[in-house]
Design a protein around this motif. Structure first.
Motif, PDB file in Angstrom:
ATOM      1  N   PRO A 198       0.907  -1.301  -0.145  1.00 36.61           N
ATOM      2  CA  PRO A 198       0.061   0.082   0.007  1.00 36.61           C
ATOM      3  C   PRO A 198       0.908   1.253  -0.118  1.00 36.61           C
ATOM      4  CG  PRO A 198      -0.145  -1.146   2.119  1.00 36.61           C
ATOM      5  CD  PRO A 198       0.640  -2.006   1.281  1.00 36.61           C
ATOM      6  N   GLU A 199       2.020   0.998   0.383  1.00 32.79           N
ATOM      7  CA  GLU A 199       2.803   2.473   0.321  1.00 32.79           C
ATOM      8  C   GLU A 199       3.021   2.789  -1.014  1.00 32.79           C
ATOM      9  OE1 GLU A 199       4.712  -0.370   3.333  1.00 32.79           O
ATOM     10  OE2 GLU A 199       3.683  -0.597   1.628  1.00 32.79           O
ATOM     11  N   LEU A 200       2.858   2.027  -2.191  1.00 34.34           N
ATOM     12  CA  LEU A 200       2.733   2.716  -3.585  1.00 34.34           C
ATOM     13  C   LEU A 200       1.804   3.874  -3.732  1.00 34.34           C
ATOM     14  CD1 LEU A 200       3.489  -0.690  -5.305  1.00 34.34           C
ATOM     15  CD2 LEU A 200       5.178   1.099  -5.321  1.00 34.34           C
ATOM     16  N   LYS A 201       0.520   3.821  -3.079  1.00 33.22           N
ATOM     17  CA  LYS A 201      -0.459   4.669  -3.408  1.00 33.22           C
ATOM     18  C   LYS A 201      -0.277   6.180  -2.985  1.00 33.22           C
ATOM     19  CE  LYS A 201      -3.821   0.714  -2.174  1.00 33.22           C
ATOM     20  NZ  LYS A 201      -5.077   0.709  -1.169  1.00 33.22           N
ATOM     21  N   GLU A 202       0.881   6.137  -2.005  1.00 34.55           N
ATOM     22  CA  GLU A 202       1.329   7.544  -1.624  1.00 34.55           C
ATOM     23  C   GLU A 202       2.262   7.914  -2.654  1.00 34.55           C
ATOM     24  OE1 GLU A 202      -0.627   8.830   0.545  1.00 34.55           O
ATOM     25  OE2 GLU A 202      -1.739   7.094   0.786  1.00 34.55           O
ATOM     26  N   MET A 203       2.911   7.111  -3.433  1.00 31.60           N
ATOM     27  CA  MET A 203       3.908   7.594  -4.176  1.00 31.60           C
ATOM     28  C   MET A 203       3.622   8.157  -5.610  1.00 31.60           C
ATOM     29  SD  MET A 203       6.637   4.596  -3.224  1.00 31.60           S
ATOM     30  CE  MET A 203       8.284   5.310  -4.052  1.00 31.60           C
ATOM     31  N   VAL A 204       4.513   8.787  -6.169  1.00 33.27           N
ATOM     32  CA  VAL A 204       4.294   9.502  -7.522  1.00 33.27           C
ATOM     33  C   VAL A 204       5.543   9.257  -8.535  1.00 33.27           C
ATOM     34  CG1 VAL A 204       4.104  11.844  -8.849  1.00 33.27           C
ATOM     35  CG2 VAL A 204       2.837  11.561  -6.509  1.00 33.27           C
ATOM     36  N   PRO A 205       5.335   8.822  -9.513  1.00 31.82           N
ATOM     37  CA  PRO A 205       6.484   8.613 -10.683  1.00 31.82           C
ATOM     38  C   PRO A 205       7.293   9.777 -10.576  1.00 31.82           C
ATOM     39  CG  PRO A 205       4.217   7.718 -11.444  1.00 31.82           C
ATOM     40  CD  PRO A 205       4.136   8.499 -10.384  1.00 31.82           C
ATOM     41  N   CYS A 206       8.598   9.558 -10.719  1.00 31.32           N
ATOM     42  CA  CYS A 206       9.567  10.464 -10.801  1.00 31.32           C
ATOM     43  C   CYS A 206       9.390  11.790 -11.638  1.00 31.32           C
ATOM     44  CB  CYS A 206      11.010   9.793 -11.062  1.00 31.32           C
ATOM     45  SG  CYS A 206      12.328  10.680 -10.596  1.00 31.32           S
ATOM     46  N   MET A 207       8.739  11.545 -12.880  1.00 35.91           N
ATOM     47  CA  MET A 207       8.489  12.454 -13.976  1.00 35.91           C
ATOM     48  C   MET A 207       7.535  13.408 -13.564  1.00 35.91           C
ATOM     49  SD  MET A 207      10.794  12.606 -16.176  1.00 35.91           S
ATOM     50  CE  MET A 207      10.005  13.826 -17.315  1.00 35.91           C
ATOM     51  N   GLY A 208       6.670  12.763 -12.590  1.00 36.40           N
ATOM     52  CA  GLY A 208       5.377  13.578 -11.868  1.00 36.40           C
ATOM     53  C   GLY A 208       5.925  14.364 -10.994  1.00 36.40           C
ATOM     54  N   GLN A 209       7.111  14.440 -10.346  1.00 32.49           N
ATOM     55  CA  GLN A 209       7.467  15.120  -9.410  1.00 32.49           C
ATOM     56  C   GLN A 209       7.352  16.703  -9.643  1.00 32.49           C
ATOM     57  OE1 GLN A 209       7.954  13.898  -6.198  1.00 32.49           O
ATOM     58  NE2 GLN A 209       8.180  11.885  -6.621  1.00 32.49           N
ATOM     59  N   GLU A 210       7.048  17.411  -8.682  1.00 36.52           N
ATOM     60  CA  GLU A 210       7.086  18.969  -8.878  1.00 36.52           C
ATOM     61  C   GLU A 210       8.280  19.471  -9.464  1.00 36.52           C
ATOM     62  OE1 GLU A 210       5.865  23.049  -6.356  1.00 36.52           O
ATOM     63  OE2 GLU A 210       5.558  21.146  -5.579  1.00 36.52           O
ATOM     64  N   ASP A 211       9.400  19.168  -8.892  1.00 40.69           N
ATOM     65  CA  ASP A 211      10.874  19.700  -9.554  1.00 40.69           C
ATOM     66  C   ASP A 211      11.179  19.054 -10.856  1.00 40.69           C
ATOM     67  OD1 ASP A 211      11.221  17.020  -8.792  1.00 40.69           O
ATOM     68  OD2 ASP A 211      13.007  17.460  -7.473  1.00 40.69           O
ATOM     69  N   HIS A 212      10.460  18.221 -11.449  1.00 40.47           N
ATOM     70  CA  HIS A 212      10.561  17.830 -12.966  1.00 40.47           C
ATOM     71  C   HIS A 212       9.564  18.491 -13.830  1.00 40.47           C
ATOM     72  CE1 HIS A 212      12.952  14.493 -10.871  1.00 40.47           C
ATOM     73  NE2 HIS A 212      12.893  13.709 -11.863  1.00 40.47           N
ATOM     74  N   GLN A 213       9.192  19.410 -13.497  1.00 40.06           N
ATOM     75  CA  GLN A 213       8.232  20.050 -14.321  1.00 40.06           C
ATOM     76  C   GLN A 213       9.099  21.018 -15.344  1.00 40.06           C
ATOM     77  OE1 GLN A 213       5.181  19.144 -14.665  1.00 40.06           O
ATOM     78  NE2 GLN A 213       5.976  17.737 -12.938  1.00 40.06           N
ATOM     79  N   ASN A 214      10.209  21.106 -15.258  1.00 36.12           N
ATOM     80  CA  ASN A 214      11.190  21.729 -15.927  1.00 36.12           C
ATOM     81  C   ASN A 214      12.295  21.117 -16.562  1.00 36.12           C
ATOM     82  OD1 ASN A 214      13.442  22.643 -14.211  1.00 36.12           O
ATOM     83  ND2 ASN A 214      11.840  23.366 -12.856  1.00 36.12           N
ATOM     84  N   GLN A 215      13.089  21.377 -17.522  1.00 32.84           N
ATOM     85  CA  GLN A 215      14.121  20.579 -18.018  1.00 32.84           C
ATOM     86  C   GLN A 215      15.190  20.580 -17.085  1.00 32.84           C
ATOM     87  OE1 GLN A 215      15.937  22.240 -21.565  1.00 32.84           O
ATOM     88  NE2 GLN A 215      16.176  19.982 -22.523  1.00 32.84           N
ATOM     89  N   ILE A 216      15.488  21.596 -16.642  1.00 37.11           N
ATOM     90  CA  ILE A 216      16.647  21.505 -15.325  1.00 37.11           C
ATOM     91  C   ILE A 216      16.310  20.548 -14.545  1.00 37.11           C
ATOM     92  CG2 ILE A 216      18.000  22.973 -13.630  1.00 37.11           C
ATOM     93  CD1 ILE A 216      17.398  25.467 -15.412  1.00 37.11           C
ATOM     94  N   GLY A 217      15.100  20.577 -13.860  1.00 37.28           N
ATOM     95  CA  GLY A 217      14.886  19.616 -12.891  1.00 37.28           C
ATOM     96  C   GLY A 217      15.031  17.881 -13.532  1.00 37.28           C
ATOM     97  N   TYR A 218      14.824  17.577 -14.536  1.00 41.53           N
ATOM     98  CA  TYR A 218      14.827  16.314 -15.257  1.00 41.53           C
ATOM     99  C   TYR A 218      16.525  16.130 -15.403  1.00 41.53           C
ATOM    100  CZ  TYR A 218      15.883  12.892 -19.142  1.00 41.53           C
ATOM    101  OH  TYR A 218      16.206  12.019 -19.667  1.00 41.53           O
TER     102      TYR A 218
END
Length: 250
Positions: A198-218
């Motif tokens: 159930p721990e997976l329910k609280e997790m977000v894929p890496c590309m969906g993280q807030e700091d990945h919303q721009n190219q530098i974060g990736y």
């Protein structure tokens, strides 16, 4: 090294190198001088132990009851269990010994929960390649773990490692080659794994993280972009042609 000597070593590589300690250092050196191929390296390190050795060396944590034990076929299972207070998901081949006990073998791979979240998208990408008739393609799971199409129809799920002196990433022995039928089942596992983890329910894929919303974060992410040294072009695996010449289905 002369070609004749190189041929002799190649014909006897498994027994010769396994008899030398430490094996890893010898294998790396022979790979550097192009005596061994990446496939030969994986076979040496992955060489099965005897049942006696395996029962002696199996850690007690290997025998703990996992949260799940999902059969992919041909004695390959997906299990979720704790190790050093960290929950991981294993895709691994099991052996049954004369004592009647089954043990996980070295043929397999450990996925963090972060890796597991990416598996559904990886499965979709490779299935799209298969549907389009492509026989050579790959998908990056994360942190130099790759799923690579096998010309025989399977998928090799494997950890790769960057070799600075070679200037590229190469496959390690940590992985497993799944048949076409086995590869279809992890997609179904993704749908039910939250029931066991159930721990997976609280997790977000890496590309969906807030700091990945721009190219530098990736580009700064060591999970998504592990080999670029913050450059725009990722250093993807240069799969050697001999890696899949020989079928390695579990």
């Amino acid at each position: 090294m002369e070609a004749a000597h190189r041929d002799i070593l190649r014909k006897n590589y498994s027994g010769l190198v396994q008899a030398i300690q430490p094996v890893q250092e010898v294998v790396d050196k022979l790979l550097q001088f192009k005596v061994l191929t990446c496939l030969m390296k994986a076979e040496i390190i992955e060489k099965p132990q005897t049942s006696f050795d395996r029962e002696l060396e199996t850690d007690k944590t290997e025998l703990q009851d996992p949260r799940c034990h999902i059969d992919l076929g041909n004695d390959v299972f997906v299990t979720a269990k704790m190790w050093n207070d960290e929950l991981n998901i294993h895709v691994r081949k099991y052996d049954v010994y004369p004592s009647g006990r089954s043990y996980p073998t070295k043929r397999g791979i450990v996925l963090s929960l972060k890796h597991w979240l990416e598996l559904s998208g990886v499965h979709f990408k490779l299935q799209e390649a298969i549907d389009q008739g492509r026989t050579h393609d790959y998908a990056h799971v994360g942190a130099n773990m790759y799923a690579t199409l096998d010309p025989n129809g399977g998928v090799d799920l494997r950890q790769w490692e960057k070799y600075e002196h070679l200037g590229r990433v190469v496959p390690t022995a940590k992985g497993i080659l799944l048949s076409k039928q086995q590869w279809q089942k992890p997609r179904d596992c993704c749908d039910v794994m939250t029931d066991f983890v159930p721990e997976l329910k609280e997790m977000v894929p890496c590309m969906g993280q807030e700091d990945h919303q721009n190219q530098i974060g990736y580009l700064m992410c060591s999970f998504c972009n592990p080999n670029s040294d913050h450059k725009a072009v990722n250093n993807v695996p240069r799969v050697q042609s001999d890696f899949f010449q020989k079928g390695r289905h579990a």
